[in-house]
Design an enzyme around this catalytic site. Structure first.
Site, short mmCIF file in Angstrom:
data_model
loop_
_atom_site.label_atom_id
_atom_site.label_comp_id
_atom_site.label_asym_id
_atom_site.label_seq_id
_atom_site.Cartn_x
_atom_site.Cartn_y
_atom_site.Cartn_z
N SER A 70 12.94 -16.32 -21.61
CA SER A 70 12.18 -15.08 -21.37
C SER A 70 13.16 -13.95 -21.10
CB SER A 70 11.27 -15.27 -20.16
OG SER A 70 12.08 -15.45 -19.01
N ASN A 98 0.85 -1.19 0.00
CA ASN A 98 0.00 0.00 0.00
C ASN A 98 0.89 1.25 0.00
OD1 ASN A 98 0.72 0.41 2.81
ND2 ASN A 98 -0.60 -1.35 3.17
N SER A 134 8.23 -14.18 -3.65
CA SER A 134 7.37 -15.04 -2.84
C SER A 134 6.29 -14.26 -2.11
CB SER A 134 8.19 -15.81 -1.78
OG SER A 134 9.33 -16.36 -2.35
N LYS A 194 11.79 -19.68 -4.33
CA LYS A 194 10.97 -20.69 -5.00
C LYS A 194 10.57 -21.80 -4.04
CE LYS A 194 10.88 -18.64 -8.99
NZ LYS A 194 9.64 -17.97 -9.43
#
Ligand code: NAI
Length: 288
Positions: free
Chosen positions: A224, A78, A147, A192
């Protein structure tokens, strides 16, 4: 009625997020994407200028439509979290409402609800360093961007997710691929591992409380933008070609199609799962 998907982590047409968007669009879903703020301008102008038109073609010949692109920085929950140097950074100043909470509020205002949430983003500033040489700051940054960003997205989007729907994230193989992943440094392997464990815990919590399924795709190597930045993606692809049960290059569409299956009623009893989409490489164990 078609489903609505929000895919976080699309900034070009090379990554898994784009392929997932296409597979979901081909299955009839409406597509919203969340794009990292510093990459937003180039992504939107490339879209507008038709640079991605070739890769927008769906199997029926029509073009994938992205209904709306939302600016997003999943490292901030936020506005109170945003430090001054980011607030005043030129690359951020032109956009607004890009923290996770604000993005979820904007989607709610615009569309009311979503059915599918996809987390296809990761970042680790020290990814090229071995874990033993990684700083605390770098490690925590990797966990935050790769994560916790998922926990945060789910937390903020779950109130607007229709029951029975799916939340999905991407990870890479870490358990059976020591040969490769010991180079996946900077705390990215740690990030991960957290995602893998969080898949099970979040599946329980989201399932019980909201009837939402939570699954993870563990994808094989793809060239990618993010992967090229790490620098040894070609070696990973060669390693897979040499050792995996299926000796072919993995296409992003194969990951996209798995996401579409997992998001569909065909997968209505699948939750808390880590699904390998990797030509079977994970089955080969350590030290192949
Ligand atoms: P990509 O470059 O297409 O996607 C990563 C996206 O994350 C980019 O669009 C980037 O702008 C965005 N991003 C980075 N930090 C962000 C932040 N703070 N807030 C919002 N967005 C942010 O690359 P790729 O490889 O398709 O990555 C997608 C996911 O797939 C990642 O989680 C990656 O670790 C995972 N993966 C990739 C593999 C590969 O070989 N490429 C293999 C297995 C998993």
């Amino acid at each position: 009625k078609g489903k609505r998907a929000f895919i976080a982590g699309v900034a070009d047409d090379n990554g898994y997020g784009w392929a997932i968007a296409k597979s979901l669009a081909a299955a009839g879903a409406e597509i919203l994407v969340g794009t990292w703020v510093p990459a937003l301008n180039i992504f939107e102008s490339s879209l507008r200028r038709g640079k991605f038109d070739e890769s927008r073609v769906l199997p029926d010949g029509s073009l994938m439509e992205i209904t709306k692109v939302y600016p997003l920085d999943a490292v901030f929950d936020n506005p109170e979290d945003v430090p001054e140097d980011i607030k005043t950074n030129k690359r951020y100043a032109g956009s607004s409402n890009w923290t996770v909470q604000e993005a979820a509020e904007c989607v709610k205002q615009d569309f009311g609800s979503i059915d599918i949430l996809v987390h296809s983003l990761a970042n680790g500033p020290e990814v090229t360093k071995p874990l033993l040489e990684t700083s605390r700051k770098g490690y925590l940054a990797a966990i935050s961007a790769s994560s916790y960003s998922y926990v945060s997205l789910l937390k903020h989007f779950i109130p607007i997710m229709n029951p029975g729907m799916l939340s999905l994230q991407l990870m890479t193989e870490i358990l059976n691929l020591q040969y490769i992943t010991h180079r996946y440094g900077g705390g990215m392997s740690s990030a991960k591992a957290a995602l893998e464990s969080d898949t099970r815990v979040l599946a329980f919590e989201a399932g019980r409380k909201h009837k939402i399924r939570v699954n993870t795709i563990s994808a094989g190597p793809l060239r990618s933008r993010a992967a090229k930045a790490i620098g040894f993606i070609d070696m990973m692809i060669d390693y897979s070609l040499a050792n995996a049960p299926l000796q072919k290059e993995l296409s992003a569409d194969e990951v996209g199609n798995t996401a579409a299956f997992l998001a569909s009623p065909l997968a209505s009893a699948i939750t808390g799962a880590v699904i390998y989409v990797d030509n079977g490489l994970n089955a080969m164990g350590v030290g192949v």
